[in-house]
Design a protein around this motif. Structure first.
Motif, mmCIF file in Angstrom:
data_model
loop_
_atom_site.group_PDB
_atom_site.id
_atom_site.type_symbol
_atom_site.label_atom_id
_atom_site.label_comp_id
_atom_site.label_asym_id
_atom_site.label_seq_id
_atom_site.Cartn_x
_atom_site.Cartn_y
_atom_site.Cartn_z
ATOM 1 N N ASN A 130 57.933 -20.199 -62.295
ATOM 2 C CA ASN A 130 56.501 -20.080 -61.999
ATOM 3 C C ASN A 130 55.765 -21.193 -62.742
ATOM 4 O O ASN A 130 56.380 -22.059 -63.363
ATOM 5 N N TRP A 131 54.421 -21.151 -62.672
ATOM 6 C CA TRP A 131 53.612 -22.230 -63.240
ATOM 7 C C TRP A 131 53.023 -21.867 -64.599
ATOM 8 O O TRP A 131 52.646 -20.731 -64.846
ATOM 9 N N GLY A 132 52.978 -22.876 -65.466
ATOM 10 C CA GLY A 132 52.289 -22.786 -66.745
ATOM 11 C C GLY A 132 51.589 -24.100 -66.993
ATOM 12 O O GLY A 132 51.441 -24.920 -66.074
ATOM 13 N N PHE A 133 51.182 -24.359 -68.253
ATOM 14 C CA PHE A 133 50.424 -25.577 -68.548
ATOM 15 C C PHE A 133 50.933 -26.240 -69.823
ATOM 16 O O PHE A 133 51.239 -25.564 -70.806
ATOM 17 N N ILE A 134 51.013 -27.574 -69.771
ATOM 18 C CA ILE A 134 51.404 -28.363 -70.939
ATOM 19 C C ILE A 134 50.227 -29.227 -71.376
ATOM 20 O O ILE A 134 49.306 -29.483 -70.599
ATOM 21 N N ASN A 135 50.277 -29.677 -72.643
ATOM 22 C CA ASN A 135 49.289 -30.652 -73.096
ATOM 23 C C ASN A 135 49.859 -32.064 -72.983
ATOM 24 O O ASN A 135 50.995 -32.241 -72.519
ATOM 25 N N ASP A 189 58.494 -28.785 -60.700
ATOM 26 C CA ASP A 189 57.317 -29.372 -60.067
ATOM 27 C C ASP A 189 56.290 -29.654 -61.156
ATOM 28 O O ASP A 189 56.376 -29.092 -62.267
ATOM 29 N N ALA A 190 55.332 -30.508 -60.862
ATOM 30 C CA ALA A 190 54.304 -30.858 -61.846
ATOM 31 C C ALA A 190 53.084 -31.391 -61.116
ATOM 32 O O ALA A 190 53.198 -31.993 -60.051
ATOM 33 N N GLU A 191 51.919 -31.163 -61.705
ATOM 34 C CA GLU A 191 50.665 -31.638 -61.126
ATOM 35 C C GLU A 191 49.956 -32.589 -62.084
ATOM 36 O O GLU A 191 50.342 -32.740 -63.241
ATOM 37 N N VAL A 192 48.902 -33.208 -61.592
ATOM 38 C CA VAL A 192 48.138 -34.198 -62.348
ATOM 39 C C VAL A 192 47.397 -33.529 -63.502
ATOM 40 O O VAL A 192 46.962 -32.372 -63.404
ATOM 41 N N PHE A 193 47.238 -34.252 -64.604
ATOM 42 C CA PHE A 193 46.490 -33.738 -65.750
ATOM 43 C C PHE A 193 45.014 -33.550 -65.406
ATOM 44 O O PHE A 193 44.459 -34.286 -64.587
ATOM 45 N N ALA A 194 44.387 -32.570 -66.047
ATOM 46 C CA ALA A 194 42.951 -32.334 -65.903
ATOM 47 C C ALA A 194 42.215 -33.053 -67.029
ATOM 48 O O ALA A 194 42.829 -33.563 -67.976
ATOM 49 N N ALA A 195 40.896 -33.073 -66.939
ATOM 50 C CA ALA A 195 40.082 -33.756 -67.938
ATOM 51 C C ALA A 195 40.242 -33.147 -69.324
ATOM 52 O O ALA A 195 40.063 -33.844 -70.334
ATOM 53 N N ASN A 196 40.601 -31.856 -69.398
ATOM 54 C CA ASN A 196 40.761 -31.213 -70.705
ATOM 55 C C ASN A 196 42.136 -31.453 -71.320
ATOM 56 O O ASN A 196 42.462 -30.904 -72.367
ATOM 57 N N GLY A 197 42.959 -32.286 -70.663
ATOM 58 C CA GLY A 197 44.246 -32.647 -71.244
ATOM 59 C C GLY A 197 45.367 -31.673 -70.980
ATOM 60 O O GLY A 197 46.404 -31.733 -71.648
ATOM 61 N N LEU A 198 45.203 -30.790 -69.989
ATOM 62 C CA LEU A 198 46.256 -29.850 -69.628
ATOM 63 C C LEU A 198 46.696 -30.091 -68.186
ATOM 64 O O LEU A 198 45.889 -30.448 -67.328
ATOM 65 N N ALA A 199 47.990 -29.904 -67.926
ATOM 66 C CA ALA A 199 48.534 -30.103 -66.584
ATOM 67 C C ALA A 199 49.421 -28.927 -66.193
ATOM 68 O O ALA A 199 50.165 -28.399 -67.028
ATOM 69 N N PRO A 200 49.384 -28.513 -64.918
ATOM 70 C CA PRO A 200 50.274 -27.445 -64.457
ATOM 71 C C PRO A 200 51.699 -27.972 -64.291
ATOM 72 O O PRO A 200 51.915 -29.040 -63.716
ATOM 73 N N PRO A 259 41.515 -22.369 -71.614
ATOM 74 C CA PRO A 259 42.506 -23.287 -72.198
ATOM 75 C C PRO A 259 43.397 -22.667 -73.273
ATOM 76 O O PRO A 259 44.495 -23.149 -73.520
ATOM 77 N N ASP A 260 42.927 -21.585 -73.899
ATOM 78 C CA ASP A 260 43.770 -20.938 -74.924
ATOM 79 C C ASP A 260 44.751 -19.948 -74.311
ATOM 80 O O ASP A 260 45.485 -19.263 -75.026
ATOM 81 N N GLY A 261 44.753 -19.849 -72.967
ATOM 82 C CA GLY A 261 45.706 -18.972 -72.291
ATOM 83 C C GLY A 261 45.211 -17.568 -72.057
ATOM 84 O O GLY A 261 45.892 -16.770 -71.402
ATOM 85 N N THR A 262 44.032 -17.215 -72.567
ATOM 86 C CA THR A 262 43.486 -15.887 -72.328
ATOM 87 C C THR A 262 42.846 -15.839 -70.941
ATOM 88 O O THR A 262 42.467 -16.864 -70.367
ATOM 89 N N VAL A 263 42.725 -14.631 -70.413
ATOM 90 C CA VAL A 263 42.177 -14.441 -69.070
ATOM 91 C C VAL A 263 40.676 -14.206 -69.159
ATOM 92 O O VAL A 263 40.212 -13.371 -69.946
ATOM 93 N N LEU A 264 39.914 -14.951 -68.391
ATOM 94 C CA LEU A 264 38.465 -14.852 -68.404
ATOM 95 C C LEU A 264 38.028 -13.422 -68.088
ATOM 96 O O LEU A 264 38.372 -12.868 -67.042
ATOM 97 N N GLY A 265 37.304 -12.817 -69.015
ATOM 98 C CA GLY A 265 36.812 -11.452 -68.824
ATOM 99 C C GLY A 265 37.903 -10.410 -68.794
ATOM 100 O O GLY A 265 37.635 -9.237 -68.531
#
Length: 402
Positions: free
Chosen positions: A301-306, A285-296, A353-359
């Motif tokens: 499971n889900w991850g993100f590509i550039n 499966d794949a989703e639309v790209f975001a403004a920051n150039g990453l897409a699910p 965007p770097d893959g780290t978890v916020l907080g």
């Protein structure tokens, strides 16, 4: 002088970003975190809604009121229920009655209506004798009730139904496309798609242009291309109704940043407007790209590509809600304003965007970030699903119902 202006601009941007808050639940209590991952308002509420226009509805001792971004109760908790502010107006329940209030908590006198509807883009629906019109936030009638149904406004436009035919109006009530179609799409660059009998086409400047062989057309979103079906295959058409990319795909989603997810067989990849595969179809499966150039993208499971197709965040997350939580968690997927809401081992959090978890925190529930001083696009917790027209609150039984 230019350096001073640049500095002020940067300070302003930082200030605006600092106002973004997300509703989260931890240890059974709701609170709000900031974009740096810290708690702006500690978890302390049994129930709460996301911020909207600088205010958030919270429950205190069984009653609902509104707090500001500092956590100060600015509208006392005296209501039996409360919804989000929009256009300076919110719907609240007092005993058995639903009423409109302003940001001071004052009750507003609305025109007679069979139901109360949420405000959206400066207007709200009101219903009389099974016909729907529009009022503004000053409780002034903008459009007398004349339509059988009005869909929620999107970017200043709404679909309207009259005698089982569909058209388009703006927030001023002006009819831009007369209700003459059996089905109609959103309004994008003065154009929409529509269906007339069994024929799908494009409506532009009041003229209906059939699209050769189209069996279905999806809404235009970010670019001047949208996907359409012909002979059970998906391709892409432009605003004039021309097939720009031949219908050869099994599934497809919208273009953004000149890339669109398409499915061949059971695998998803991304094509450019020339129908060239920029990212090969290898995902489930794949989703639309975001403004920051990453897409699910999804494997198990889900991850993100550039945009180059490189996997920059491993496929180990969930990105959609299910079951009860899906009723009140907005299903927007991917990166929004710099963070992506994801699920991991039953908990919700936000990825950078770097893959780290916020907080470095995970929560029992997390809703999308919303500007503490802007309106929120997030569905409130425990709200009923939207009606066919929009979210509405039925008035007491003595009033006429739909």
């Amino acid at each position: 002088m230019k350096k001073s202006l640049l500095f002020l601009l940067l300070v302003f941007i930082q200030f605006v970003n600092s106002q973004e808050l997300a509703l989260v639940k931890k240890n059974g209590k709701s609170g709000y975190i900031a974009k740096d991952g810290s708690f702006k308002i500690e978890p302390q509420y049994k129930a709460a809604r996301s911020f909207s226009e600088g205010l958030a509805a919270i429950q205190d001792n069984g009653k609902w009121g509104f707090i500001d971004k500092k956590g100060t109760l600015v509208i006392p908790a005296t209501f039996d229920d409360a919804k989000d502010f929009n256009s300076g107006v919110a719907i609240v329940k007092k005993v058995k009655d639903w009423v409109y209030i302003n940001t001071k908590g004052e009750v507003l006198n609305a025109p007679a209506t069979d139901k109360l509807f949420d405000f959206n883009e400066g207007v709200a629906f009101f219903r009389q004798a099974d016909k729907v019109g529009l009022i503004n936030s000053k409780m002034t009638v903008v459009l007398e009730p004349k339509y059988d149904q009005i869909k929620p406004f999107e970017n200043g436009y709404a679909r309207v139904e009259s005698n089982k035919k569909w058209g388009i109006i703006n927030t001023g009530g002006k009819e831009l496309v007369e209700p003459a179609y059996d089905e109609i799409g959103n309004y994008f660059k003065n154009t929409t798609w529509a269906r007339k009998d069994k024929t799908f086409g494009i409506v532009s400047a009041g003229k209906f242009i059939p699209v050769d062989g189209a069996e279905k057309i999806w809404d235009f979103e970010n670019q001047d291309l949208t996907y359409a079906k012909k002979n059970d295959k998906i391709g892409f058409i432009d605003l004039k109704g021309n097939w720009i990319i031949l219908p050869i795909y099994d599934k497809a989603k919208a273009f953004y940043k000149n890339l669109a997810p398409v499915c061949v067989g059971s695998k998803w990849g991304y094509i450019n407007p020339k129908a060239e595969f920029v990212i090969p179809p290898t995902y489930s499966d794949a989703e639309v790209f975001a403004a920051n150039g990453l897409a699910p993208v999804k494997e198990k499971n889900w991850g993100f590509i550039n945009e180059a197709g490189k996997l920059v965040i491993p496929t180990q997350y969930g990105i959609t809600a299910n079951g009860f939580i899906a009723l009140f968690v907005q299903q927007d997927k991917g990166f929004i304003d710099g963070v992506a809401r994801v699920k991991n081992e039953g908990k919700w959090g936000f990825l950078k965007p770097d893959g780290t978890v916020l907080g470095n925190q995970w929560f029992e529930n997390a809703e999308l970030f919303s500007q503490a001083g802007e309106k929120s696009n997030t569905n409130e917790a425990a709200a009923e699903k939207p009606k066919a027209e929009t979210k509405a609150v039925t008035k007491p039984a003595s009033k006429k119902k739909k």
